[in-house]
Scaffold this motif. Structure first.
Motif, PDB file in Angstrom:
ATOM      1  N   ARG A 169      22.662 -37.260 -22.179  1.00  0.00           N
ATOM      2  CA  ARG A 169      21.671 -36.383 -21.572  1.00  0.00           C
ATOM      3  C   ARG A 169      20.534 -37.236 -21.018  1.00  0.00           C
ATOM      4  N   ILE A 170      20.018 -36.843 -19.866  1.00  0.00           N
ATOM      5  CA  ILE A 170      18.897 -37.553 -19.247  1.00  0.00           C
ATOM      6  C   ILE A 170      17.631 -36.769 -19.553  1.00  0.00           C
ATOM      7  N   GLY A 171      16.757 -37.343 -20.366  1.00  0.00           N
ATOM      8  CA  GLY A 171      15.537 -36.646 -20.743  1.00  0.00           C
ATOM      9  C   GLY A 171      14.485 -36.649 -19.655  1.00  0.00           C
ATOM     10  N   ASP A 172      14.453 -37.718 -18.844  1.00  0.00           N
ATOM     11  CA  ASP A 172      13.448 -37.853 -17.789  1.00  0.00           C
ATOM     12  C   ASP A 172      14.134 -38.386 -16.535  1.00  0.00           C
ATOM     13  N   ARG A 173      14.288 -37.538 -15.537  1.00  0.00           N
ATOM     14  CA  ARG A 173      14.920 -37.976 -14.287  1.00  0.00           C
ATOM     15  C   ARG A 173      13.947 -38.721 -13.377  1.00  0.00           C
ATOM     16  N   ALA A 174      12.684 -38.749 -13.735  1.00  0.00           N
ATOM     17  CA  ALA A 174      11.664 -39.537 -13.027  1.00  0.00           C
ATOM     18  C   ALA A 174      11.616 -39.235 -11.532  1.00  0.00           C
ATOM     19  N   GLY A 175      11.847 -37.993 -11.171  1.00  0.00           N
ATOM     20  CA  GLY A 175      11.782 -37.601  -9.769  1.00  0.00           C
ATOM     21  C   GLY A 175      13.082 -37.749  -9.011  1.00  0.00           C
ATOM     22  N   PHE A 176      14.111 -38.314  -9.635  1.00  0.00           N
ATOM     23  CA  PHE A 176      15.416 -38.425  -8.992  1.00  0.00           C
ATOM     24  C   PHE A 176      16.214 -37.144  -9.227  1.00  0.00           C
ATOM     25  N   ARG A 177      17.152 -36.880  -8.338  1.00  0.00           N
ATOM     26  CA  ARG A 177      17.997 -35.697  -8.491  1.00  0.00           C
ATOM     27  C   ARG A 177      19.465 -36.124  -8.506  1.00  0.00           C
ATOM     28  N   PRO A 178      20.280 -35.501  -9.338  1.00  0.00           N
ATOM     29  CA  PRO A 178      21.704 -35.851  -9.373  1.00  0.00           C
ATOM     30  C   PRO A 178      22.426 -35.303  -8.147  1.00  0.00           C
ATOM     31  N   VAL A 179      23.360 -36.097  -7.625  1.00  0.00           N
ATOM     32  CA  VAL A 179      24.135 -35.651  -6.465  1.00  0.00           C
ATOM     33  C   VAL A 179      25.642 -35.720  -6.704  1.00  0.00           C
ATOM     34  N   ARG A 180      26.071 -36.516  -7.685  1.00  0.00           N
ATOM     35  CA  ARG A 180      27.511 -36.655  -7.890  1.00  0.00           C
ATOM     36  C   ARG A 180      27.800 -37.165  -9.293  1.00  0.00           C
ATOM     37  N   VAL A 181      28.851 -36.592  -9.910  1.00  0.00           N
ATOM     38  CA  VAL A 181      29.358 -37.074 -11.190  1.00  0.00           C
ATOM     39  C   VAL A 181      30.689 -37.764 -10.940  1.00  0.00           C
ATOM     40  N   LEU A 182      30.885 -38.922 -11.563  1.00  0.00           N
ATOM     41  CA  LEU A 182      32.079 -39.724 -11.333  1.00  0.00           C
ATOM     42  C   LEU A 182      32.829 -39.951 -12.639  1.00  0.00           C
ATOM     43  N   SER A 183      34.135 -39.667 -12.615  1.00  0.00           N
ATOM     44  CA  SER A 183      35.046 -39.985 -13.734  1.00  0.00           C
ATOM     45  C   SER A 183      34.650 -39.355 -15.060  1.00  0.00           C
ATOM     46  N   GLY A 184      33.743 -38.380 -15.038  1.00  0.00           N
ATOM     47  CA  GLY A 184      33.366 -37.701 -16.270  1.00  0.00           C
ATOM     48  C   GLY A 184      32.450 -38.488 -17.177  1.00  0.00           C
ATOM     49  N   ASN A 185      32.075 -39.730 -16.775  1.00  0.00           N
ATOM     50  CA  ASN A 185      31.228 -40.541 -17.653  1.00  0.00           C
ATOM     51  C   ASN A 185      30.068 -41.205 -16.915  1.00  0.00           C
ATOM     52  N   SER A 186      29.864 -40.862 -15.642  1.00  0.00           N
ATOM     53  CA  SER A 186      28.775 -41.482 -14.890  1.00  0.00           C
ATOM     54  C   SER A 186      28.206 -40.496 -13.881  1.00  0.00           C
ATOM     55  N   VAL A 187      26.959 -40.756 -13.473  1.00  0.00           N
ATOM     56  CA  VAL A 187      26.289 -39.857 -12.543  1.00  0.00           C
ATOM     57  C   VAL A 187      25.467 -40.681 -11.558  1.00  0.00           C
ATOM     58  N   LEU A 188      25.443 -40.220 -10.315  1.00  0.00           N
ATOM     59  CA  LEU A 188      24.657 -40.845  -9.252  1.00  0.00           C
ATOM     60  C   LEU A 188      23.464 -39.953  -8.949  1.00  0.00           C
ATOM     61  N   LEU A 189      22.264 -40.562  -8.932  1.00  0.00           N
ATOM     62  CA  LEU A 189      21.040 -39.843  -8.613  1.00  0.00           C
ATOM     63  C   LEU A 189      20.350 -40.526  -7.433  1.00  0.00           C
ATOM     64  N   THR A 190      19.531 -39.770  -6.724  1.00  0.00           N
ATOM     65  CA  THR A 190      18.770 -40.343  -5.617  1.00  0.00           C
ATOM     66  C   THR A 190      17.447 -39.602  -5.486  1.00  0.00           C
ATOM     67  N   ASP A 191      16.601 -40.099  -4.598  1.00  0.00           N
ATOM     68  CA  ASP A 191      15.311 -39.471  -4.325  1.00  0.00           C
ATOM     69  C   ASP A 191      15.187 -39.324  -2.817  1.00  0.00           C
ATOM     70  N   GLY A 192      15.396 -38.110  -2.319  1.00  0.00           N
ATOM     71  CA  GLY A 192      15.347 -37.864  -0.888  1.00  0.00           C
ATOM     72  C   GLY A 192      16.322 -36.773  -0.504  1.00  0.00           C
ATOM     73  N   PRO A 193      16.342 -36.378   0.768  1.00  0.00           N
ATOM     74  CA  PRO A 193      17.163 -35.245   1.198  1.00  0.00           C
ATOM     75  C   PRO A 193      18.647 -35.558   1.348  1.00  0.00           C
ATOM     76  N   LEU A 194      19.012 -36.840   1.468  1.00  0.00           N
ATOM     77  CA  LEU A 194      20.404 -37.200   1.725  1.00  0.00           C
ATOM     78  C   LEU A 194      21.220 -37.214   0.436  1.00  0.00           C
ATOM     79  N   ASP A 195      22.428 -36.629   0.494  1.00  0.00           N
ATOM     80  CA  ASP A 195      23.342 -36.699  -0.641  1.00  0.00           C
ATOM     81  C   ASP A 195      24.209 -37.951  -0.581  1.00  0.00           C
ATOM     82  N   THR A 196      24.466 -38.442   0.622  1.00  0.00           N
ATOM     83  CA  THR A 196      25.224 -39.679   0.820  1.00  0.00           C
ATOM     84  C   THR A 196      24.295 -40.727   1.401  1.00  0.00           C
ATOM     85  N   VAL A 197      24.064 -41.782   0.651  1.00  0.00           N
ATOM     86  CA  VAL A 197      23.130 -42.836   1.052  1.00  0.00           C
ATOM     87  C   VAL A 197      23.945 -44.032   1.529  1.00  0.00           C
ATOM     88  N   LYS A 198      23.838 -44.363   2.821  1.00  0.00           N
ATOM     89  CA  LYS A 198      24.687 -45.399   3.410  1.00  0.00           C
ATOM     90  C   LYS A 198      23.971 -46.730   3.620  1.00  0.00           C
TER      91      LYS A 198
END
Length: 312
Positions: A169-198
């Motif tokens: 569990r993430i107690g403090d996301r520090a302003g980041f938002r989750p956009v994708r869960v991978l393999s059931g054991n990891s999560v990608l977060l970002t800060d901004g409107p884009l879900d895919t960061v290139k």
């Protein structure tokens, strides 16, 4: 009358057998199988395992367009470099989906048998990796093939449900938002409107729990942390500024801060990798941002990893 009773019981048993053969989906997973006898849903990853037979079947989900690239990369030579000596390769149909099943022997420090199944669904790609460590006293080749080819894919699962199924569990996301869960054991977060960061347009944070015990000694953990950082193919020209091991909250930690270059865009970036070691697993955070965002993002990266609470 007796004939009717026999027929009735036969019908009941047939229904029970049919129900038992239904695919089982781990929480929040779009991939399921009919697990073999004595296999249980893993609490460490998305998939099933039997620790007594040293057997595991793990699931990973990818976009549909990943299938062709994935299959093209599963060459005999490439798999050999990854510790798999291929003995069989087969194109097959899994329900309405196309698939590729590869099997062989594990040639690394841990010996055993291994299977890789890639499946192309209508709107996703599934990758199943199964292994039986040791000799032939575990599940047979036929049993493992039966389990893998029972794979079923289901419709999309909400991001909230995927996050709730993570082993932390993430107690403090520090302003980041989750956009994708991978393999059931990891999560990608970002800060901004884009879900895919290139091109590192936005800071990104990746949190993952290991599937294996961590290295036992401080020296080994430091080497492990260095190897994990430089093996990240999304970055290059890594120049470490700070690397240190320390104790925090009663646990061993290792943190690295480095300058690097984003492989895809050539953008100079700052990278923070923090690993929290536990007795039988570890949590790894990698935070990436443009150099100009360094001062504001590094403390936020650290807030995220500091707030992690292991759910299991």
């Amino acid at each position: 009358m007796r004939g009717l009773l026999v027929a009735a019981f036969g019908c009941i048993f047939s229904v029970q057998a049919a129900l038992a053969a239904e695919p089982v989906f781990p929480p929040a997973s779009r991939v399921g199988i009919v697990p073999l006898d004595d296999m249980v849903m893993s609490k460490r990853f998305s998939g099933f395992e039997n620790s007594e037979k040293a057997t595991a079947i793990t699931f990973a989900e990818m976009p549909p367009e990943a299938y062709d690239q994935l299959v093209a990369g599963l060459t005999k030579d490439a798999l050999k470099r990854q510790g798999l000596a291929v003995t069989a390769r087969e194109n097959l149909k899994v329900g309405a989906s196309s698939g590729l099943l590869i099997s062989g022997a594990m040639t690394g420090p841990i010996k055993g048998r291994k299977w890789v199944l890639a499946v192309k669904g209508a709107d996703m790609t599934a990758l199943l990796i199964a292994q039986v460590q040791g000799g032939n006293d575990g599940y047979s080749e036929q049993e493992m093939r039966k389990a893998l080819t029972s794979v079923a894919l289901r419709g999309p699962v909400s991001l909230d449900e995927q996050i709730s199924a993570l082993p932390f569990r993430i107690g403090d996301r520090a302003g980041f938002r989750p956009v994708r869960v991978l393999s059931g054991n990891s999560v990608l977060l970002t800060d901004g409107p884009l879900d895919t960061v290139k091109a590192v347009e936005q800071p990104v944070v990746i949190l993952a729990v290991s599937l294996a015990p961590p290295p036992p000694t401080t020296d080994q953990r430091e080497r492990f942390a260095r190897a994990a950082l430089v093996s990240n193919q999304s970055i290059k020209e890594v120049a470490v500024e700070r690397a240190e091991s320390f104790r925090f909250k009663g646990q061993d930690w290792h943190e690295t801060v480095a300058k690097a270059v984003d492989t895809a865009s050539g953008e100079p970036i700052i990278v923070m990798q923090t690993i929290r070691f536990e007795a039988d697993r570890y949590v790894r955070m990698v935070g990436i941002a443009r150099v100009a965002q360094r001062a504001e993002t590094l403390p936020r990266f650290r807030n995220v990893i500091d707030s992690i609470d292991m759910a299991l």
